[in-house]
Write a protein that holds these residues in place. Sequence first.
Motif, PDB file in Angstrom:
ATOM      1  N   ALA A   1       0.835  -1.207   0.000  1.00 49.26           N
ATOM      2  CA  ALA A   1       0.000   0.000   0.000  1.00 49.26           C
ATOM      3  C   ALA A   1       0.869   1.256   0.000  1.00 49.26           C
ATOM      4  O   ALA A   1       0.596   2.215  -0.750  1.00 49.26           O
ATOM      5  CB  ALA A   1      -0.923  -0.002   1.217  1.00 49.26           C
ATOM      6  N   LEU A   2       1.921   1.272   0.813  1.00 46.36           N
ATOM      7  CA  LEU A   2       2.814   2.422   0.866  1.00 46.36           C
ATOM      8  C   LEU A   2       3.566   2.597  -0.452  1.00 46.36           C
ATOM      9  O   LEU A   2       3.811   3.729  -0.901  1.00 46.36           O
ATOM     10  CB  LEU A   2       3.796   2.260   2.020  1.00 46.36           C
ATOM     11  CG  LEU A   2       3.181   2.296   3.426  1.00 46.36           C
ATOM     12  CD1 LEU A   2       4.237   1.960   4.476  1.00 46.36           C
ATOM     13  CD2 LEU A   2       2.574   3.669   3.705  1.00 46.36           C
ATOM     14  N   LEU A   3       3.934   1.485  -1.065  1.00 52.72           N
ATOM     15  CA  LEU A   3       4.646   1.532  -2.340  1.00 52.72           C
ATOM     16  C   LEU A   3       3.812   2.246  -3.405  1.00 52.72           C
ATOM     17  O   LEU A   3       4.291   3.150  -4.090  1.00 52.72           O
ATOM     18  CB  LEU A   3       4.972   0.105  -2.790  1.00 52.72           C
ATOM     19  CG  LEU A   3       5.875  -0.064  -4.016  1.00 52.72           C
ATOM     20  CD1 LEU A   3       7.291   0.387  -3.697  1.00 52.72           C
ATOM     21  CD2 LEU A   3       5.882  -1.532  -4.459  1.00 52.72           C
ATOM     22  N   LEU A   4       2.548   1.846  -3.543  1.00 54.66           N
ATOM     23  CA  LEU A   4       1.685   2.463  -4.559  1.00 54.66           C
ATOM     24  C   LEU A   4       1.325   3.897  -4.189  1.00 54.66           C
ATOM     25  O   LEU A   4       1.096   4.730  -5.076  1.00 54.66           O
ATOM     26  CB  LEU A   4       0.406   1.642  -4.727  1.00 54.66           C
ATOM     27  CG  LEU A   4       0.554   0.211  -5.247  1.00 54.66           C
ATOM     28  CD1 LEU A   4      -0.814  -0.366  -5.613  1.00 54.66           C
ATOM     29  CD2 LEU A   4       1.478   0.137  -6.446  1.00 54.66           C
ATOM     30  N   ALA A   5       1.263   4.172  -2.905  1.00 56.13           N
ATOM     31  CA  ALA A   5       0.829   5.505  -2.467  1.00 56.13           C
ATOM     32  C   ALA A   5       1.915   6.563  -2.572  1.00 56.13           C
ATOM     33  O   ALA A   5       1.620   7.740  -2.839  1.00 56.13           O
ATOM     34  CB  ALA A   5       0.322   5.439  -1.028  1.00 56.13           C
TER      35      ALA A   5
ATOM     36  N   VAL B   1     -14.293  -5.921   6.201  1.00 57.29           N
ATOM     37  CA  VAL B   1     -14.603  -4.580   6.703  1.00 57.29           C
ATOM     38  C   VAL B   1     -13.418  -3.640   6.520  1.00 57.29           C
ATOM     39  O   VAL B   1     -13.574  -2.494   6.051  1.00 57.29           O
ATOM     40  CB  VAL B   1     -15.022  -4.643   8.185  1.00 57.29           C
ATOM     41  CG1 VAL B   1     -15.117  -3.239   8.776  1.00 57.29           C
ATOM     42  CG2 VAL B   1     -16.356  -5.361   8.326  1.00 57.29           C
ATOM     43  N   LEU B   2     -12.225  -4.102   6.868  1.00 59.54           N
ATOM     44  CA  LEU B   2     -11.037  -3.261   6.738  1.00 59.54           C
ATOM     45  C   LEU B   2     -10.762  -2.928   5.279  1.00 59.54           C
ATOM     46  O   LEU B   2     -10.438  -1.784   4.936  1.00 59.54           O
ATOM     47  CB  LEU B   2      -9.836  -3.960   7.366  1.00 59.54           C
ATOM     48  CG  LEU B   2      -8.511  -3.177   7.371  1.00 59.54           C
ATOM     49  CD1 LEU B   2      -8.684  -1.832   8.074  1.00 59.54           C
ATOM     50  CD2 LEU B   2      -7.413  -3.999   8.046  1.00 59.54           C
ATOM     51  N   GLY B   3     -10.897  -3.924   4.399  1.00 56.68           N
ATOM     52  CA  GLY B   3     -10.649  -3.684   2.984  1.00 56.68           C
ATOM     53  C   GLY B   3     -11.615  -2.677   2.393  1.00 56.68           C
ATOM     54  O   GLY B   3     -11.219  -1.746   1.676  1.00 56.68           O
ATOM     55  N   LEU B   4     -12.905  -2.822   2.699  1.00 55.83           N
ATOM     56  CA  LEU B   4     -13.906  -1.891   2.165  1.00 55.83           C
ATOM     57  C   LEU B   4     -13.771  -0.514   2.795  1.00 55.83           C
ATOM     58  O   LEU B   4     -14.039   0.508   2.145  1.00 55.83           O
ATOM     59  CB  LEU B   4     -15.307  -2.460   2.403  1.00 55.83           C
ATOM     60  CG  LEU B   4     -15.625  -3.769   1.667  1.00 55.83           C
ATOM     61  CD1 LEU B   4     -17.055  -4.213   1.951  1.00 55.83           C
ATOM     62  CD2 LEU B   4     -15.406  -3.626   0.165  1.00 55.83           C
ATOM     63  N   ALA B   5     -13.352  -0.459   4.058  1.00 60.80           N
ATOM     64  CA  ALA B   5     -13.154   0.836   4.711  1.00 60.80           C
ATOM     65  C   ALA B   5     -12.008   1.617   4.062  1.00 60.80           C
ATOM     66  O   ALA B   5     -12.010   2.862   4.060  1.00 60.80           O
ATOM     67  CB  ALA B   5     -12.868   0.628   6.200  1.00 60.80           C
ATOM     68  N   MET B   6     -11.026   0.899   3.508  1.00 57.71           N
ATOM     69  CA  MET B   6      -9.897   1.555   2.852  1.00 57.71           C
ATOM     70  C   MET B   6     -10.246   2.062   1.460  1.00 57.71           C
ATOM     71  O   MET B   6      -9.511   2.883   0.892  1.00 57.71           O
ATOM     72  CB  MET B   6      -8.724   0.580   2.736  1.00 57.71           C
ATOM     73  CG  MET B   6      -8.090   0.175   4.042  1.00 57.71           C
ATOM     74  SD  MET B   6      -6.750  -1.028   3.781  1.00 57.71           S
ATOM     75  CE  MET B   6      -5.589  -0.055   2.825  1.00 57.71           C
TER      76      MET B   6
ATOM     77  N   MET C   1      -8.937  -5.224  -8.409  1.00 59.67           N
ATOM     78  CA  MET C   1      -8.335  -6.546  -8.552  1.00 59.67           C
ATOM     79  C   MET C   1      -7.133  -6.515  -9.489  1.00 59.67           C
ATOM     80  O   MET C   1      -6.117  -7.152  -9.233  1.00 59.67           O
ATOM     81  CB  MET C   1      -9.358  -7.544  -9.095  1.00 59.67           C
ATOM     82  CG  MET C   1      -8.759  -8.928  -9.297  1.00 59.67           C
ATOM     83  SD  MET C   1      -9.868 -10.085 -10.115  1.00 59.67           S
ATOM     84  CE  MET C   1      -8.873 -11.582 -10.047  1.00 59.67           C
ATOM     85  N   LYS C   2      -7.235  -5.785 -10.592  1.00 56.07           N
ATOM     86  CA  LYS C   2      -6.193  -5.837 -11.617  1.00 56.07           C
ATOM     87  C   LYS C   2      -4.872  -5.231 -11.147  1.00 56.07           C
ATOM     88  O   LYS C   2      -3.839  -5.467 -11.759  1.00 56.07           O
ATOM     89  CB  LYS C   2      -6.695  -5.166 -12.889  1.00 56.07           C
ATOM     90  CG  LYS C   2      -7.817  -5.961 -13.553  1.00 56.07           C
ATOM     91  CD  LYS C   2      -8.403  -5.271 -14.760  1.00 56.07           C
ATOM     92  CE  LYS C   2      -9.532  -6.107 -15.359  1.00 56.07           C
ATOM     93  NZ  LYS C   2     -10.185  -5.450 -16.515  1.00 56.07           N
ATOM     94  N   LEU C   3      -4.919  -4.479 -10.065  1.00 56.73           N
ATOM     95  CA  LEU C   3      -3.695  -3.993  -9.434  1.00 56.73           C
ATOM     96  C   LEU C   3      -3.416  -4.735  -8.137  1.00 56.73           C
ATOM     97  O   LEU C   3      -2.378  -4.527  -7.522  1.00 56.73           O
ATOM     98  CB  LEU C   3      -3.798  -2.489  -9.137  1.00 56.73           C
ATOM     99  CG  LEU C   3      -4.016  -1.553 -10.318  1.00 56.73           C
ATOM    100  CD1 LEU C   3      -4.016  -0.096  -9.846  1.00 56.73           C
ATOM    101  CD2 LEU C   3      -2.956  -1.761 -11.388  1.00 56.73           C
ATOM    102  N   CYS C   4      -4.350  -5.573  -7.726  1.00 53.41           N
ATOM    103  CA  CYS C   4      -4.259  -6.292  -6.452  1.00 53.41           C
ATOM    104  C   CYS C   4      -3.928  -5.334  -5.315  1.00 53.41           C
ATOM    105  O   CYS C   4      -3.016  -5.593  -4.511  1.00 53.41           O
ATOM    106  CB  CYS C   4      -3.225  -7.410  -6.531  1.00 53.41           C
ATOM    107  SG  CYS C   4      -3.541  -8.755  -5.376  1.00 53.41           S
ATOM    108  N   THR C   5      -4.665  -4.222  -5.260  1.00 53.51           N
ATOM    109  CA  THR C   5      -4.421  -3.235  -4.216  1.00 53.51           C
ATOM    110  C   THR C   5      -4.616  -3.869  -2.841  1.00 53.51           C
ATOM    111  O   THR C   5      -5.275  -4.905  -2.700  1.00 53.51           O
ATOM    112  CB  THR C   5      -5.375  -2.040  -4.365  1.00 53.51           C
ATOM    113  OG1 THR C   5      -6.728  -2.517  -4.329  1.00 53.51           O
ATOM    114  CG2 THR C   5      -5.122  -1.295  -5.668  1.00 53.51           C
ATOM    115  N   THR C   6      -4.073  -3.222  -1.834  1.00 51.67           N
ATOM    116  CA  THR C   6      -4.159  -3.765  -0.476  1.00 51.67           C
ATOM    117  C   THR C   6      -5.608  -3.890  -0.024  1.00 51.67           C
ATOM    118  O   THR C   6      -5.979  -4.862   0.641  1.00 51.67           O
ATOM    119  CB  THR C   6      -3.366  -2.877   0.491  1.00 51.67           C
ATOM    120  OG1 THR C   6      -1.972  -2.961   0.159  1.00 51.67           O
ATOM    121  CG2 THR C   6      -3.558  -3.318   1.932  1.00 51.67           C
ATOM    122  N   SER C   7      -6.440  -2.930  -0.382  1.00 45.90           N
ATOM    123  CA  SER C   7      -7.855  -3.005  -0.015  1.00 45.90           C
ATOM    124  C   SER C   7      -8.520  -4.201  -0.681  1.00 45.90           C
ATOM    125  O   SER C   7      -9.332  -4.907  -0.066  1.00 45.90           O
ATOM    126  CB  SER C   7      -8.577  -1.712  -0.393  1.00 45.90           C
ATOM    127  OG  SER C   7      -8.403  -1.429  -1.768  1.00 45.90           O
TER     128      SER C   7
END
Length: 382
Positions: free
Chosen positions: A181-185, A265-270, A278-284
Amino acid sequence: MKATLTSQTSASPAAPSSASVEGSKTVTKRLISLDAFRGWTMFWIVGGGAIMTGLQALGHNPVIDTIVYQLNHTPWQGLRYYDLIWPSFMLMTGMSLPFSYAKRSLTQTHREIFLRVARRALVLFLLGSIRESVNLKHPYLVELSSALQPIGIAYFCAFLLVRKSWRFQAAVGASILAGYALLLAFVPVPGVPAGSYQQGKNLVAAADIAVLGRTHEEGWGTVLSTIPTIATTILGLLIGELLRSNGPQKTKVRIMALAGVSCVVLGLAMDPIVPVIMKLCTTSYGLASAGWACLLFLVFYVVVDVCGYRKWTFPFVVIGMNAVTVYMGRTLVPLGRIVGIFTEGPAAVMGSFGPLFQAAALLVVEWLILYWMYKRKIFLAA
């Protein structure tokens, strides 16, 4: 997912295909829910989706339309059932590791098991290369947007943690997701600002171009997006160790339910900050999809292994015990074209029933082949 081109008398997945629920000393029963869940997941790939599309051709209704909608990948941001299939296999790969390791540790050293796992991971990677090369009609050594190669990598990485404590395993999984997540951000590249999740304009696509010299038109990531899938496999590893433990089933069910709900819950909250893609497989996406996969398996575990309702699972177990046969066979053997020779004529005069007839005929033929293999204990495994 399973892999290889040799038949054996016991099934094993890309990580082992099924497992026994073991205590510290004895084997108590077979984990049928894992085979059934694998078969259920594969069912939608090998013919279930086509069946639903055929039913939709007979006339639209809210139920069928919703199912067909869920059986297609989200174009970019969002989450549908079809986006859970890949994480489900990652989860199952991790789940089976503690069972297979415990079984093999009775007769093999850790080094011997390590070498076997490394070989299986390599076989999976090469099978992924073969599948994509055949599909794309030219050699493709690295194709990490397909299932087999990431599963092989994640399987090997999860094995490296199999003897570590659950706290260490959980910490590694959480660190992978946080680091990604930090890498992409925060990491920009020329022409792409940090924190960009636009299709074609993101760090994942830039990494693919830099490393592989190409990217997918639909925006599927490969090199970087393989990293967070390891965390899903680690979650499976934790669940597998939980199931192997001697604790009461009610406690296991509660822990799996808590883990699944928490991840969703954590994934949707993010999502407002880190989009579910999905295509980036983001942390959320990694969190939400792994959580849903965990909850889906939990349903099978409760119904099949806790409550003991098993007979209905047999058609799915037959598929699940030979998942790689279907996954690779559809690429290497033109079964659809062969069956079509006998079904296209009748389908042409059936009107709107034609697509459903053809889809059902192909699925029946595929299942009968798998059933024949099942009865003769022929399972393709690495």
